[in-house]
Design an enzyme around this catalytic site. Structure first.
Site, PDB file in Angstrom:
ATOM      1  N   ASP A 137      40.234  -1.561 -28.679  1.00 42.11           N
ATOM      2  CA  ASP A 137      41.493  -0.896 -29.006  1.00 42.11           C
ATOM      3  C   ASP A 137      41.896  -1.322 -30.546  1.00 42.11           C
ATOM      4  OD1 ASP A 137      44.191   0.201 -29.019  1.00 42.11           O
ATOM      5  OD2 ASP A 137      44.678  -1.156 -27.520  1.00 42.11           O
ATOM      6  N   HIS A 139      49.953  -2.828 -27.451  1.00 41.05           N
ATOM      7  CA  HIS A 139      48.533  -2.905 -27.943  1.00 41.05           C
ATOM      8  C   HIS A 139      48.346  -4.425 -28.506  1.00 41.05           C
ATOM      9  CE1 HIS A 139      47.583   1.384 -27.630  1.00 41.05           C
ATOM     10  NE2 HIS A 139      48.832   1.398 -27.954  1.00 41.05           N
TER      11      HIS A 139
END
Lengths: 552, 552
Positions: free
Chosen positions: B193, B366
């Site tokens: 990610d 994130h």
């Protein structure tokens, strides 16, 4: 008889950020502070620029004693070419600001008719019953000032755009001792910059950027490309200084940047040692690690050199792997997406890109919360009017002022067009004048109104369907089958059947079984309603529907 | 004979953020990871949603063994209702993700035909030659997973969307020990990610937001309104927890939010003590400081409850002075301006507004740079493919990977449609498949192409001018004077003269002094060119010009 009052009327800059302009009115005297522009917001489709609405001033022109200008950024001077010819009054500003206004007026062929006068920082002028002192403030452009305005009802301090940089690159630090002196004598009203009222702490010094540039020039293996605003003259100075230190030559790219840098050199606001500045042709043969380009394009403007380079679309300059690009600005709200795309494209070309999210390549020019509180503390105003910000910035600035002891009732969170009336011991919002955005689109100023914009919005969402209906002039009956043509609505190939069916529906609407043909306005509405409903059922889209009758 | 290779094909999520989807292909087996949507960018006028292009997969349907899903956010499951009916393959996900997919499919009447299967975090499934282990990761939604995929060429680790929150609100922390174990056994490829690869340091724990909510509920003098995404279930849990502590009741506002909260309560992912949840009618008579509303609208969506409240346009709820509004999200890039306007309007109604610029009401889901490096360190992949990000995020993630020792040649910064081919000791980008954006506009999926969008862009900038030319069917001669009607171009009142003059110009173009009438395509082009030039000279605008001939 009521004593005359001072009226303060923001004409721009309090409902949006940008297009700053304000009028101060006392009896028969009016002065204006700034005349800036704003770039259009997303829903102002096709608009080039937005400027303040000066209709309130137009029948009072003979009472306007002058425009005083805080500094030379677009949002404070950009409307000059559009408004000055209408007002035709003297403009007072410092030398660099005056130079920038001149460049701008010249571009619009409006320089010859203008009456521009220079006032040095610290200088004083008298305009009718107003005595105005230009006090130096530090901002991201040299020669920026705020105003101490003596009026018959008391002293007013206008901060301009400011921050408290004690080590500015050029220009002077904000003159706090003068403000403290004035503060101790009693200030009726402070107007202060709210742009960064959201930010806690202190704004870093412009020098921080210089240190980053220094590191970039030292470490970059190849060419360095620095993008910034053309009016950020101290930023350009820092590029030149860092380049000089690392034995690189500097090439200014782009017409506007070149013009402003030339002017700033002429006036002595930029210093370039020896032959450090180079034209693009002079760089031939120079090793890549001895080259720096300075350009515009930090906002992703499609015609800027940086964006053209990112898209491999520049006539002379291409990105080559090994280039380092620094974007020395933050995106103006609304430009984030297009700036991000520019960065992506530069990376794709093999450049190393430094931007404000990942490197300290920019500091902003406005005071943060602690600086705002400091100003409130030393000016000690009786009343407070937060300026230069959207409503949330003004609201937050109001809360800051309350936190340092200004009573809530003495603070006025206003919008453009609100009128603040003051005498020596009271202040209140006394009314509103008409004030709206004036749109510049192409050559025209102000003809774009809400109808045109609403049409553009409707067209942009789901396109248009034009229905052409030929009617016999004598009988009023339909001739042939109506025609339908669409743009931006659906793929005409894929929706042929639907479009065809809708032609039949128009025939049905018009068929009144031999009865007298209906009025056009009735037919028009009926056709629109029928198609609108049909298309929505079929596609869940709502195109503009434009029936048109041809009498033959 | 060449040994078969593993092919990895991103179909979305690597050219823009959102619409994540990826195919893994080995001999006759294909598995798909995620099927998300993206909200349209500014220039995608009138488009509702953007989904991945699956044309590559359509003739290989019988080889697709299933879709495995990392978590239940829109950008990972939102395309399911559009793509699943086309692919018709089983979908494997954890319980909450499965619940969210079900809600979504039901809304689109596509649930009955779907084959949805639940896999617990930690569970393993076999899909053709792929063995997939669902390992728990922490993200801003419970039940999120990444994948450890055993393939014939080696082990692949896919991070999903993750961060390393050691004190998550619900759900499990990212399973680092399992990853370390896998890492020590040898990982061929890591996909990780990149969304926040720009951010230095570590992402704060979700608990930080809980502390802010706690303070808000304690101090707010009146009602508290918290806006967030409906899928941010742990955020809703924190609202409920803080409300319970301060004896406030919680009212969920809005259909989608109510549906998802109901589902999460049913499945046990949300816990609401006693009768803390209230319908809006039940709040009557309750003191304001005992009320909390939870709603959507953090992105300034015009039909959301929050935006309606900000505009005094909500049927049941109005902002009253004393309300505290917390916007518990950051604007998705491109939404900044409309979110700012919502905040301004809430302030104008007298609310106190807390948003991410001024208060810690949001943390993102994130990993930041140090977390990304940690993952690279423990997984120790031979090859690295940064995913979930725009080009700059992928580039920066690549640099992070280099900084922890992965050779540059072993890192692949790819775009959607690029094909990465691997065997047990080599990897290379071997080609490209067709991959573009598929636009959903109203009922249609995919019919909006570049022509329709280009038309909408042209229309949005300077509007349209329709020219209606009636021609005698027999003689081919002009009948009457051409008609001109414009929309979104100029104010027709102010430009009456110019529009009138342009009608005469069309007559001149058509007048061939008795010669045979020209071809329509020639006339069409000539009319367009003439008017285009004339209007540009007069206005510096470039409307779309649409000549239309009626034969009578």
């Amino acid at each position: 008889m009521a004593k005359p009052k001072l009226r303060i009327i923001p004409l721009g800059g309090l409902s949006e950020i940008g297009k700053n302009m304000m009028a101060l009115e006392y009896e028969t005297d009016i002065i204006i502070i700034d005349a800036g522009l704003m770039f259009p917001e997303e829903e102002m489709l096709g608009v080039d620029l937005v400027i303040p609405d000066i209709s309130y001033l137009l029948d009072k022109k003979e009472r306007i004693r002058g425009i005083i200008v805080t500094h030379g950024h677009e949002d404070h001077i950009g409307a000059m070419p559009y408004l000055l010819p209408q007002l035709n009054v003297p403009v007072y500003s410092t030398k660099l600001t005056n130079g920038l206004i001149s460049v701008k007026l010249k571009e619009h062929k409006a320089l010859a008719a203008a009456d521009l006068r220079i006032v040095p920082p610290g200088g004083k002028i008298t305009l009718g019953k107003f005595r105005v002192e230009f006090f130096p403030v530090c901002h991201s452009i040299p020669d920026a000032v705020g105003f101490i305005i003596n009026t018959p009802v008391g002293t007013i301090v206008h901060s301009g755009d400011f921050k408290l940089d004690y080590t500015p690159v050029n220009g002077k630090p904000t003159d706090l001792s003068r403000l403290a002196q004035i503060g101790s004598q009693g200030v009726l009203l402070l107007l202060s910059d709210s742009t960064y009222a959201e930010l806690p702490g202190y704004t870093p010094s412009e020098r921080v950027v210089g240190e980053t540039f220094d590191r970039i020039m030292a470490e970059a293996p190849g060419r360095v490309i620095i993008a910034t605003f053309s009016s950020l003259i101290s930023r350009v100075q820092q590029v030149i200084d860092a380049a000089a230190k690392h034995n690189r030559r500097v090439c200014i790219v782009g017409r506007n940047m070149t013009e402003i840098v030339g002017m700033a050199l002429d006036l002595g606001y930029l210093k370039a040692p020896g032959n450090i500045l180079a034209r693009i042709e002079e760089l031939k043969g120079l090793p890549h690690n001895r080259i720096v380009f300075v350009t515009t394009g930090t906002q992703g403007e499609p015609t800027s050199a940086l964006v053209r380079m990112a898209n491999r679309d520049h006539r002379q300059l291409h990105i080559i792997p090994g280039d380092t690009v620094a974007i020395s600005a933050t995106p103006i709200p609304g430009n984030e997406a297009v700036v991000a795309r520019t960065i992506d494209n530069l990376f794709k070309q093999g450049a190393q890109v430094l931007y404000s999210n990942i490197a300290q390549v920019h500091v902003h020019g406005h005071a943060s919360q602690e600086e705002l509180k400091l100003l409130l503390n030393i000016v000690k105003p009786k009343f407070f009017l937060p300026i230069h910000g959207e409503y949330r910035h003004l609201s937050l600035h109001s809360k800051l002022a309350q936190s340092v002891g200004i009573p809530k009732d003495n603070i006025f969170v206003m919008e453009d067009g609100d009128v603040l009336e003051l005498d020596h011991d009271s202040a209140k919002i006394s009314g509103r004048i008409n004030s709206s955005n004036v749109y510049v689109d192409g050559l025209s100023v102000g003809d774009i109104g809400n109808v045109v914009l609403r049409d553009r919005q409707m067209l942009s969402r789901d396109g248009i369907v034009v229905v052409i209906i030929a009617i016999n002039r004598q009988t009023g009956k339909l001739v042939g089958r109506p025609d339908i043509v669409s743009r931006g609505f659906v793929d005409p190939q894929g929706y042929k059947e639907m479009l065809d069916k809708s032609r039949d529906m128009v025939v049905q609407v018009l068929d009144r079984g031999g009865a007298r043909p209906a009025e056009w306005s009735f037919v028009n509405t009926k056709v629109r309603d029928t198609l609108y409903k049909f298309y929505y059922e079929q596609t869940k889209r709502r195109p503009m529907i434009l029936p048109f009758m041809v009498k033959v």
